[in-house]
Design an enzyme around this catalytic site. Structure first.
Site, PDB file in Angstrom:
ATOM      1  N   CYS A 158      61.139  13.896 121.726  1.00 23.06           N
ATOM      2  CA  CYS A 158      61.244  15.858 122.072  1.00 23.06           C
ATOM      3  C   CYS A 158      62.605  16.446 122.768  1.00 23.06           C
ATOM      4  O   CYS A 158      62.711  17.503 122.233  1.00 23.06           O
ATOM      5  CB  CYS A 158      59.650  16.318 122.269  1.00 23.06           C
ATOM      6  N   GLU A 176      64.649   1.655  97.896  1.00 29.23           N
ATOM      7  CA  GLU A 176      63.184   2.290  98.259  1.00 29.23           C
ATOM      8  C   GLU A 176      62.118   1.078  98.314  1.00 29.23           C
ATOM      9  O   GLU A 176      61.365   1.517  98.836  1.00 29.23           O
ATOM     10  CB  GLU A 176      63.060   3.033  97.181  1.00 29.23           C
ATOM     11  N   CYS A 222      57.801  23.134 116.547  1.00 27.47           N
ATOM     12  CA  CYS A 222      56.757  21.882 117.082  1.00 27.47           C
ATOM     13  C   CYS A 222      55.704  22.400 117.710  1.00 27.47           C
ATOM     14  O   CYS A 222      55.924  22.692 118.376  1.00 27.47           O
ATOM     15  CB  CYS A 222      57.422  20.966 117.480  1.00 27.47           C
ATOM     16  N   CYS A 281      60.894  11.463 116.233  1.00 25.58           N
ATOM     17  CA  CYS A 281      59.520  11.689 116.205  1.00 25.58           C
ATOM     18  C   CYS A 281      59.304  10.468 116.096  1.00 25.58           C
ATOM     19  O   CYS A 281      58.418  10.120 114.575  1.00 25.58           O
ATOM     20  CB  CYS A 281      59.665  12.231 115.028  1.00 25.58           C
ATOM     21  N   CYS A 317      65.182  16.481 120.389  1.00 26.27           N
ATOM     22  CA  CYS A 317      64.794  16.276 118.635  1.00 26.27           C
ATOM     23  C   CYS A 317      65.137  18.607 118.331  1.00 26.27           C
ATOM     24  O   CYS A 317      64.508  19.448 119.485  1.00 26.27           O
ATOM     25  CB  CYS A 317      63.327  16.962 118.732  1.00 26.27           C
TER      26      CYS A 317
END
Length: 357
Positions: free
Chosen positions: A197, A35, A206, A190, A200
């Site tokens: 899309c 991270e 969306c 995305c 997706c």
DNA sequence: AAGTCGGGGGA
DNA sequence: TCCCCAGACTT
């Protein structure tokens, strides 16, 4: 669990990334390190750094006991070096105050240096079995599009809206998978440009897709012109075949890393060698200048290779000023252009030596 | 709220 | 060239 999370998890099971190096054994230490390295840094860039780091510092005790120079060496080229310094500090704190274990508490995690709200959420949810939202670049993009959130996320109000949506969608169960899933969605479908899309799982709900405005979310950062600064690097070469480096202050650009001494111009380069090193300059070679870009300014570097006629005798062995054999670059923190220049200078010196014979 | 802090990938 | 990336921290 809302529809958003349900669809996302179903998609993740089939299409998510499950084999990233830090997922294979998702201990808190592994997740934490990944991270930190991934802050403002793409996955493909991080992977080799992560592998080398884990090999040298396999657990938090190894990291806590390491020299700062060794830690920064493993960070060289990755950028944002405060991350490495904070990582090292946090490791020492975790070992001394927490018996080497990560607290499963969002506030305790955030109290550690280098861990903000999003990173704390990622560690808690991914490695410690807790429930917390994250809001990194991927999640901002997914949520800004899905909900058509106007404005640049750097604005406090926009960020607050996105955080609220992030919390709202985070489920009570499978939090770890959900966290990884929403990042995977942002990273693989995305995407910033040309989002896919068609594939997706959130296409149905969306708002940006319905309005055909995917390219407008998230709002863009206002651009500002950035200045160019100029500097000269003094590459001092001793008869013993060494090059001089100076440790930079802990704060500021390249904090804690080693760098060639900086001067204003060629004349002060010679003066630097005479007054600081008490050495005579036998020859000066101008190496090709290089342009190095930061997010907030450009740096025009003019490297000057100064060959010293005798060993600099009066230098006290100062901690922040040291000579290193030119053969191979030293195992300390070096900024990208410094590392590059070291290799160039070493090559020039090798060739000129051959030419002498 | 705005500035600082790296380096590289992709368009 | 420009934008942005699994952001945090300081001013």
């Amino acid at each position: 669990m809302d529809d958003f999370a349900t669809r996302l998890l179903a998609w993740y099971d089939d299409h998510g990334r499950h084999n990233l190096p830090w997922q294979r054994d998702a201990t808190p230490y592994h997740v934490w390190l990944s991270e930190i390295m991934l802050q403002q840094t793409q996955v493909a860039t991080v992977i080799p750094y992560y592998e080398r780091f884990i090999e040298s510092f396999p657990d938090i005790h190894a990291l806590a006991g390491a020299d700062t120079d060794a830690v920064l060496h493993h960070w060289s080229g990755l950028g944002y070096y405060a991350r490495a310094r904070n990582l090292h500090r946090a490791a020492k704190t975790l070992v001394s105050d927490f018996a080497g274990e990560f607290p499963a508490d969002i506030d305790a995690l955030q109290a550690l240096p280098g861990i903000g709200r999003s990173t704390a959420g990622a560690i808690l949810s991914t490695a410690l079995g807790g429930r917390a939202a994250i809001l990194d670049g991927n999640v901002k993009r997914v949520l800004a599009r899905f909900h058509a959130v106007e404005g640049w996320p750097g604005k406090t109000a926009v960020a607050a809206t996105l955080w609220q949506l992030a919390e709202q969608h985070t489920p009570e169960s499978r939090v770890s998978d959900y966290t990884q899933a929403i990042m995977d969605l942002g990273a693989t479908l995305c995407t910033r440009s040309k989002p896919d899309c068609q594939r997706c799982p959130q296409a149905q709900g969306c708002t940006a897709l319905r309005l055909e405005r995917q390219g407008e979310f998230p709002g863009k950062k206002p651009k500002k012109s950035i200045p160019t600064r100029r500097t000269h690097f003094v590459i001092a070469y001793t008869p013993k075949g060494e090059l001089l480096l100076e440790r930079r202050p802990a704060s500021g650009i390249w904090g804690g890393l080693w760098c060639f001494p900086e001067v204003q111009d060629a004349k002060s380069a010679s003066r630097y060698c005479e007054e600081t090193l008490f050495a005579d300059v036998a020859a000066i070679t101008e190496l090709p200048s290089l342009r190095h870009s930061f997010s907030h300014y450009h740096l025009e570097i003019s490297p000057l290779l100064l060959t010293l006629s005798r060993a600099p005798t009066l230098i006290r062995e100062r901690d922040e000023l040291r000579f290193w054999p030119a053969k191979e670059s030293p195992q300390v923190g070096l900024a990208a252009p410094v590392k590059r220049l070291w290799q160039e200078a070493a090559a020039v010196l090798t060739n000129s030596k051959k030419g002498d014979k």
